[in-house]
Design a protein around this motif. Structure first.
Motif, PDB file in Angstrom:
ATOM      1  N   ARG A   1     -14.310  75.755  77.024  1.00 52.97           N
ATOM      2  CA  ARG A   1     -15.588  76.452  76.875  1.00 52.97           C
ATOM      3  C   ARG A   1     -15.890  77.199  78.177  1.00 52.97           C
ATOM      4  O   ARG A   1     -16.285  78.359  78.163  1.00 52.97           O
ATOM      5  N   SER A   2     -15.692  76.503  79.290  1.00 55.62           N
ATOM      6  CA  SER A   2     -15.926  77.142  80.584  1.00 55.62           C
ATOM      7  C   SER A   2     -15.086  78.386  80.725  1.00 55.62           C
ATOM      8  O   SER A   2     -15.578  79.440  81.138  1.00 55.62           O
TER       9      SER A   2
ATOM     10  N   LEU B   1     -16.390  81.174  78.460  1.00 59.36           N
ATOM     11  CA  LEU B   1     -17.624  81.787  78.973  1.00 59.36           C
ATOM     12  C   LEU B   1     -17.323  82.628  80.207  1.00 59.36           C
ATOM     13  O   LEU B   1     -17.870  83.714  80.394  1.00 59.36           O
ATOM     14  N   CYS B   2     -16.427  82.114  81.029  1.00 63.74           N
ATOM     15  CA  CYS B   2     -16.108  82.808  82.271  1.00 63.74           C
ATOM     16  C   CYS B   2     -15.456  84.151  81.954  1.00 63.74           C
ATOM     17  O   CYS B   2     -15.799  85.169  82.554  1.00 63.74           O
TER      18      CYS B   2
ATOM     19  N   GLY C   1     -14.638  71.021  77.038  1.00 66.86           N
ATOM     20  CA  GLY C   1     -15.535  71.638  78.009  1.00 66.86           C
ATOM     21  C   GLY C   1     -14.804  72.633  78.886  1.00 66.86           C
ATOM     22  O   GLY C   1     -15.331  73.690  79.224  1.00 66.86           O
ATOM     23  N   PHE C   2     -13.574  72.292  79.228  1.00 60.47           N
ATOM     24  CA  PHE C   2     -12.789  73.175  80.089  1.00 60.47           C
ATOM     25  C   PHE C   2     -12.540  74.511  79.402  1.00 60.47           C
ATOM     26  O   PHE C   2     -12.710  75.577  79.994  1.00 60.47           O
TER      27      PHE C   2
END
Lengths: 516, 578
Positions: free
Chosen positions: A111-112, A115-116, A108-109
């Motif tokens: 992915r964040s 995306l960021c 998740g990290f």
């Protein structure tokens, strides 16, 4: 004092052409491409694809060999470095680093952060600096990445994004920028010199010349365990830029001292000091193969000022002809201009320009080569001149150049006069299957007519000579275009054009056309 | 006092081999003969800690403030217990019944500790003596790469007092290092040990919560639970930040407690099922139609969330009845029942809605638009818009969904994952980690000043609904009160869908382990409107489309109970509905 604009201009040159490419690439494959890219980040920050590309191309070895979390203890680093290198499964090849894209196992990290980064990229492309800065706040957490390659990458990305955003953001002040650069310098000790260099570029862009000099001077004396040895390449660049800034100071001193002729001795003394400083650094960097255009120009400029023409010529020749250096058209341009300034023989000039033509057939100096060749007048040189023209017009940037087509028209006239029309056919042979589609279509004629009537006239002459009268769509279409012009009532035939083309003045010819 | 403390400690000094100890003001031992201060500190023993009967609430505050500089010894399960307690409290704050924490979760946890031999047992998995043996290797992260096979078999006879989880006493000769990780964290680092003893992981905390909620039949489904976790209403990411002062994380603890992603729906469900079997749980309380987890009530909620007319609920219930999924025998979870996994109530309910939509509107890219045209005509005739029009609904919901997805992506991009209190993997890296944290904070502060934005973004209160309709700031007009109109025909006194046919994909079930999901390979051949409806539903639940599709297939299999026969793969087998 040199004007700011001039300085900026000279830096633009650095960014566009002067990605100094030290050849260490071949000798030391371990050096990452980032090393070789110094000086580019400012210009290219927006092109985030660069970053992506770098992710893909930066060799794995780079990440692997610098594998340590602690930048702070060098001794321990180096102890650790060796075993890791041995343990590494990767062969000694520049394998592309893993591309950190979307995968099914992405955390998740990650992915964040992905995306960021995408969001920031969108914002930058659309110049939404405020939003980009807000996203960057979230992106800073990637600095705390656990895996070392990713962490190094994050430092690089944050440094580039942050400096660009700070450069553009309306609320940012110089203190912010300085603070940011200082923070980044001390976080990624590995990139210290690179960040220092970028910092000085930024200072130059904002007009703080003295601060930039100070920045580079500090960087020159930077020592940090073995880290400074690893960054030896960048140190050379720092020295070179330091020398270049001395050159700029020299120029400004020169300008001020020439204003008042009876300038005092101390000013001249100071100027000499700058000259010596610049000379030493620039000499050093010019010994290394690479693309050093601004440095060469500066160095030659100084040598010429002190009447060391021999030295300047040697530097330029070295720069242009040394086979260790990457092929660089500008080197030949500088040499040609120097020769021209010195008033050397046409033969020499032609020789330089021919090499340039081999590198860049569509270079703007090719027209000069053409006229030089024409002046010599032999059949051989006429043939060469024709080749130059053909090559020039092969390139689409010259498609609408009146000068080039006028030269062609003149050439045809000359050949006809000298009864050398067979030369024309030799060049035409390889082009006859694509030039008509490339130059002589009806819509080309229409567009040319919009652009300039003279261009059209020149092209018609060339087209009718090359393609032949009977089935040339290009000249036939003239019948469609010219009457549309309120001035032209008559329907000119090709022969009128040929006659007109043979006339002395185009303007006069047009006058005849309008009032038959 | 000093004499008493020193009495415990009778080891010779490492420098001069004399047993002559004194205690410094900080509680450290020093050798009186050679003034060598050793790292061992006086351990404060607290009777309340040893006999601690309330497992659900270890209150470290009740103890004397620890004198040690570097925190007290603790075990990993204590950490998890703390996290579970916090998570349960967060759920209580959302309005879940208080029994959850004190009765159900607490009992599950006790059962777990007992079964996994971590406490309430005479043969604890981890004992101080076993730690002594395994502790000979230096404490560093590198050691975790080796599989730390600490000898759990060396079970010493323990007295009764040791049987509680915090039941080790200070008589172990273990010298605590400057920074201590949890005593038994080495156990957790080997995958084999973890599997063998069913040791805790962070996703398992959610499995515990899910089981407890299910037992209580609370209205929070697994999808909700995961969403609340992702939104930060339930502590999960960096939950260890809130550990009490004297529980210090270090080294390998990071591997256990650090979270870099949220577990998936499937994963938590499997964990929960395994946990239920491990705990040997009995059949859960029967799930009757009065429970909020019952599909008929869940369907009401999802109908509302999807902005579909209430009238559909009758049809949903009819489908539910036909498929036989409304009975409590089907719905009640029994870990030991044959071929029973955990039912996914939320996905089941949404699949019911999808099947109903397929029944009424067919969703074959033709019929639903024809029906929309006739609904438009009816509305025009009646000069109002009381008839539900599929096209209008589709446009509204799809539009709102696109906005919501974008917002979710942006929220994900801004999500903060890193802890304010970083865990040092080893002493060597401590300074680097701290420095990096400081730099991040400084950079953030600088850019916050630059942008003038809030350091802490406001957090919305938890809500069951992701989309709202018919409100001013909602996603669009509400279609809740619309009638189905010509989509339903009255024939012989009973209502029937005017859509005569129903399509479905191949009904034969695949071999359970051989092939898992055909959705991706089929997706392109399925009707677009069906795929969009699946997309809407799966976005609301936060699961992948393939799960919903699988559930729809399951429902269809139940609806058209046929003897299982191998069929050729015709994805559009059409069949008349009775």
């Amino acid at each position: 004092m040199i004007t700011n604009g001039c300085m900026l201009k000279s830096f633009k040159v650095t960014e566009e052409k002067g990605n100094p490419l030290p050849p260490q690439r071949e000798k030391k494959p371990k050096t990452s491409p980032c090393v070789l890219r110094c000086g580019t980040a400012y210009g290219n920050l927006l092109a985030m694809d660069d970053i992506s590309a770098e992710w893909m191309t930066s060799p794995v070895r780079d990440c692997g060999s610098d594998n340590d979390v602690s930048n702070d203890d060098d001794d321990e680093d180096d102890e650790e470095e060796e075993p890791i290198r041995k343990r590494s499964k990767w062969p000694d090849l520049p394998i592309p680093a893993p591309w950190y894209g979307e995968t099914s196992k992405e955390t998740g990290f990650h992915r964040s952060s992905r995306l960021c980064l995408n969001q920031i990229r969108e914002c930058l492309l659309e110049h939404r600096w405020q939003e980009a800065a807000e996203y960057l706040i979230s992106y800073f957490q990637t600095l705390e990445e656990i895996s070392t390659p990713r962490q190094l990458l994050a430092t690089e990305i944050i440094f580039r994004l942050g400096s660009e955003i700070l450069h553009q953001h309306p609320n940012s002040k110089l203190e912010d920028v300085n603070h940011f650069f200082d923070l980044m310098k001390n976080t990624g000790v590995r990139g210290y010199l690179k960040i220092s260099l970028e910092h000085s570029f930024h200072l130059l862009l904002t007009g703080n010349f003295d601060d930039a000099v100070r920045q580079l001077t500090t960087a020159e004396s930077w020592r940090y365990g073995k880290q400074s040895a690893v960054q030896a390449d960048k140190m050379k660049l720092i020295h070179a830029y330091r020398g270049f800034l001395s050159y700029l100071s020299w120029i400004s001193k020169k300008g001020s001292s020439s204003e008042d002729d009876d300038g005092d001795v101390s000013a001249i003394q100071e100027m000499h000091t700058y000259f010596r400083q610049a000379c030493i650094s620039l000499q050093e960097i010019l010994k290394l193969p690479g693309v050093w255009d601004p440095f060469v120009v500066g160095y030659v400029n100084m040598l010429e000022f002190y009447n060391d023409h021999e030295g300047a010529l040697n530097v330029l020749k070295e720069y242009a002809y040394d086979s260790r250096f990457p092929p660089n058209p500008n080197a030949h341009v500088y040499l040609y201009r120097f020769l021209k300034r010195q008033g050397s023989t046409e033969k020499k000039q032609i020789r330089v320009l021919k090499i340039l033509g081999a590198l860049v057939p569509s270079h703007e100096l090719m027209l000069e080569l053409f006229s030089l060749l024409l002046e010599s007048g032999t059949e051989q040189s006429l043939k060469e001149a024709l080749d130059v023209l053909f090559n020039l017009l092969d390139d689409c940037s010259w498609k609408h150049s009146v000068a080039a087509w006028t030269c062609f028209r003149n050439m045809i006239k000359l050949l006809r006069r000298k009864k050398l029309k067979h030369l024309l056919e030799e060049g035409w042979e390889t082009r006859k299957d694509w030039w008509p589609a490339f130059h002589f279509r009806t819509y080309h004629a229409r567009a040319d007519f919009q652009l300039s009537r003279q261009l059209l006239l020149m092209k018609v002459v060339v087209a009718s000579t090359l393609v032949g009268n009977s089935k040339n769509a290009f000249s036939a279409c003239l019948g469609l275009i010219v009457p549309a012009n309120p001035l032209g009532r008559c329907f000119p035939t090709q022969s009128t054009f040929l006659l007109l083309g043979a006339g002395k003045e185009q303007k006069h010819g047009l006058g005849v056309l309008v009032n038959p | 006092m000093d004499e008493e403390l020193i009495g415990f400690f009778r080891e010779p000094c490492s420098q001069c081999s004399v047993v002559n100890w004194g205690v410094t003001e900080e509680g450290g031992y020093y050798c009186k003969s050679c003034h060598n201060v050793i790292e061992r500190t006086v351990e404060v023993t607290d009777p309340s800690c040893v006999t601690g009967s309330r497992v659900s609430a270890i209150s470290h505050g009740a103890k004397k403030p620890a004198k040690q500089k570097h925190g007290k010894d603790w075990m990993v399960c204590e950490g998890f217990q703390f996290i579970l307690k916090q998570q349960a409290e967060a759920l209580l704050a959302m309005g879940v019944r208080p029994e959850l924490k004190d009765d159900i979760l607490c009992n599950f946890w006790r059962g777990y500790l007992h079964k996994s031999q971590q406490a309430y047992t005479t043969k604890p998995l981890y004992s101080v003596t076993s730690q002594q043996e395994s502790d000979s290797c230096p404490e560093s992260l590198a050691a975790s790469e080796l599989s730390c096979l600490s000898k759990a078999e060396t079970e010493s006879d323990m007295d009764g007092a040791r049987s509680t989880i915090s039941g080790w006493s200070s008589d172990g000769g273990r010298l605590s290092s400057v920074c201590t990780e949890a005593l038994d964290s080495s156990l957790y680092c080997s995958a084999r040990e973890r599997r063998m003893h069913h040791l805790m992981t962070m996703p398992m905390t959610l499995a515990f919560l899910h089981l407890s909620l299910l037992w209580l039949q609370e209205a929070i489904t697994l999808a909700d639970l995961l969403r609340f976790t992702a939104e930060g209403h339930i502590p999960y990411i960096n939950a260890y930040q809130n550990f009490p002062e004297d529980m210090k994380l270090f080294g390998r603890d990071a591997l256990i407690f650090r979270v870099e992603s949220l577990p998936s729906y499937k994963m938590v469900q499997e964990e929960a099922h395994n946990l239920a079997i491990f705990l040997d749980l009995p059949r859960f309380p029967p799930l009757t139609s009065a429970c909020l987890l019952h599909p008929s009530l869940l369907c009401l909620r999802y109908l509302m969330e999807l902005n579909l007319p209430d009238e559909l609920h009758v049809w949903v219930c009819w489908v539910m009845q036909q498929a036989g999924v409304g009975k409590d025998t089907f719905l009640t979870y029994d870990p030991w029942a044959e071929k029973s996994g955990l039912l996914n109530y939320d996905i089941l309910a949404s699949a019911l809605i999808v099947v109903t939509l397929k029944l009424l509107f067919k969703l074959d890219d033709q019929q639903e638009w024809c029906l929309s045209n006739s609904a438009d005509d009816e509305n025009k005739q009646n000069q109002d818009s009381s008839i539900f029009c599929f096209r209008k609904w589709y446009k509204t919901v799809q539009g709102a969904l696109v906005v919501a997805k974008e917002a979710e992506e942006q929220a994900m991009a801004r999500k903060s994952w890193k802890s304010q209190k970083p865990v040092y993997p080893s002493m060597r890296n401590k300074s680097v980690v701290i420095k990096r944290r400081r730099v991040v904070e400084q950079l953030q502060a600088q850019f916050q000043k630059l942008t003038g934005s809030d350091p802490q973004p406001r957090q919305d209160s938890p809500s069951s609904f992701r989309l709202r309709w018919g409100e001013e700031d909602g996603g669009g007009p509400s279609y809740q009160g619309r009638r189905l109109g010509s989509a339903v025909k009255k024939r012989k006194g009973s209502a029937r869908p005017s859509n005569p046919t129903y399509w479905h994909t191949a009904l034969s079930s695949c071999k359970p382990r051989h092939c898992t999901d055909h959705f991706l390979e089929m997706e392109d051949s399925l009707p677009r409107s069906y795929v969009s409806v699946l997309g809407m539903v799966s976005f609301l639940l936060g699961v992948q489309e393939t799960h919903v599709h699988a559930e729809v297939c399951l429902l269809e299999r139940l609806l058209f109970k046929r003897p299982c026969q191998p069929r050729t793969k015709t994805s559009h087998g059409s069949r008349r509905k009775k």
